[in-house]
Write an enzyme that holds these catalytic residues in place. Structure first.
Site, PDB file in Angstrom:
ATOM      1  N   GLU A 196      -0.502  -8.613   4.876  1.00  0.00           N
ATOM      2  CA  GLU A 196      -0.276  -8.273   6.387  1.00  0.00           C
ATOM      3  C   GLU A 196      -1.996  -8.260   7.284  1.00  0.00           C
ATOM      4  O   GLU A 196      -1.996  -9.072   8.483  1.00  0.00           O
ATOM      5  CB  GLU A 196       0.739  -8.083   6.864  1.00  0.00           C
ATOM      6  CG  GLU A 196      -0.706  -6.812   7.297  1.00  0.00           C
ATOM      7  CD  GLU A 196      -0.371  -5.693   6.308  1.00  0.00           C
ATOM      8  OE1 GLU A 196      -0.159  -5.918   4.426  1.00  0.00           O
ATOM      9  OE2 GLU A 196      -0.757  -4.229   6.004  1.00  0.00           O
ATOM     10  N   HIS A 209      -3.340  -5.412   1.327  1.00  0.00           N
ATOM     11  CA  HIS A 209      -2.605  -6.177   2.594  1.00  0.00           C
ATOM     12  C   HIS A 209      -2.694  -7.312   2.719  1.00  0.00           C
ATOM     13  O   HIS A 209      -3.561  -7.602   3.351  1.00  0.00           O
ATOM     14  CB  HIS A 209      -3.410  -5.216   3.741  1.00  0.00           C
ATOM     15  CG  HIS A 209      -3.687  -3.146   3.276  1.00  0.00           C
ATOM     16  ND1 HIS A 209      -2.831  -2.970   4.258  1.00  0.00           N
ATOM     17  CD2 HIS A 209      -4.132  -2.899   2.536  1.00  0.00           C
ATOM     18  CE1 HIS A 209      -2.520  -1.803   3.715  1.00  0.00           C
ATOM     19  NE2 HIS A 209      -3.556  -1.520   2.677  1.00  0.00           N
ATOM     20  N   CYS A 250       0.712  -1.773  -0.455  1.00  0.00           N
ATOM     21  CA  CYS A 250       0.155   0.321  -0.584  1.00  0.00           C
ATOM     22  C   CYS A 250       1.233   0.931  -0.114  1.00  0.00           C
ATOM     23  O   CYS A 250       1.187   1.222  -0.628  1.00  0.00           O
ATOM     24  CB  CYS A 250      -0.883  -0.321   1.439  1.00  0.00           C
ATOM     25  SG  CYS A 250      -2.471   0.408   0.842  1.00  0.00           S
TER      26      CYS A 250
END
Lengths: 79, 223
Positions: free
Chosen positions: B197, B195, B87
């Site tokens: 994560e 994302h 990002c």
């Protein structure tokens, strides 16, 4: 010495923000607007460097930070 | 495996990234402040996290890319180190020149924050080896400036070299060729808008990000 740096999108690069501003202007009744491209202006106080040095420095600033030369052009005005 | 997460003023996914790395490697990453000018010795992977570094002033990632620590991150990548940018981290890596192209304001002009379907286009990298090429996965996105743009020659190069790691299945932000994530020429730097994560725990947002962190950890233990 005062400098003005103009950073604008290269022609051909899609500018959805400019297009949205153009649409808004049309909606406000400004019929003559054919297209809008938006950009940035930087006003930079350069101290008392001579013009050639200032121009070199400003050019480096544009290449390294102020503009992303993949999509943006810049021009420098000294005065 | 020794990892580090770079933290800028305005980073907000640094802790999620740390949790994902700790889960996968069994070791907490070093958290490195942007003003530091040295990286810890013996790092295997550096993660540049998401967020709004420096308030997205000037251009997303542009000011963070000039932080003292980023010179070290670029040197680390140039020596063959692995770097993951997610990002805002992707935007920062692009602004350093480690990855080509540019990320512009979403074509819709809207901030997009939802789960998106992705296709893993390229499984040949330490980041994507845990997926099958062509596999569809779901990861969350949350960004305003994720529209990937590059000139024709760069796009052709990315396609020819099979460096497009992830593509959006449906249009999300106007990205050329539906690009969601790209690899560097040596395939050791990955930048992506979605994302991974945030998708490492079955209780929160699924686990489709887990294979990335697991295979990174595995490949670096054996390397």
């Amino acid at each position: 010495m005062k400098a003005r740096v103009f950073v604008t999108l290269k022609s051909g690069v899609l500018d959805p923000q400019g297009a949205a501003i153009g649409t808004a202007l049309g909606g406000m009744g400004f019929d003559g607007v054919e297209s809008v491209r938006q950009g940035k202006v930087f006003e930079i106080e350069m101290g008392d460097a001579d013009e050639a040095t200032a121009r070199d420095q400003l050019d480096a600033m544009c290449r390294r930070l102020l503009a992303n030369t993949v999509i943006e052009d810049y021009s420098i005005e000294l005065g | 495996m020794k990892t580090a997460v770079i933290v800028f003023p305005g980073s907000n996914c640094d802790r999620d990234m740390a949790v994902a790395l700790r889960e996968a490697t069994g070791q907490a990453p070093a958290m490195i402040w942007h003003k530091d000018s040295r990286l810890p010795e013996g790092l295997d992977l550096i993660a540049v996290p998401g967020g709004f570094s420096f308030g997205d002033y000037l251009r997303c990632g542009a000011i963070a890319a000039q932080s003292p620590i980023m010179r070290e991150v670029v040197a680390f990548a140039e020596k063959g180190g692995h770097v993951l940018g997610v990002c805002n981290g992707f935007q920062v890596l692009i602004e350093t020149g480690l990855l080509p192209g540019v990320l512009m304001r979403n074509a819709t002009l809207k901030f997009v924050c939802r789960d998106v379907q992705l296709r893993v286009d390229e499984a040949q990298s330490a980041f994507t080896r845990g997926y099958a090429a062509g596999q569809e996965i779901v990861l969350p996105v949350a960004h305003h400036d994720g529209c990937y743009v590059a000139d024709d020659a760069t796009l052709k190069q990315l396609e020819d070299d099979q460096r497009i790691a992830f593509r959006y299945r449906d249009a999300v932000n106007g990205s050329m060729n539906d690009i969601a994530g790209i690899l560097s020429t040596n395939r050791r730097v990955l930048g992506m808008m979605p994302h991974p994560e945030r998708a490492v725990d079955a209780k929160v947002l699924g686990t489709d990000g887990l294979p990335m962190f697991r295979t990174l950890a595995d490949s670096m233990v054996t390397a």
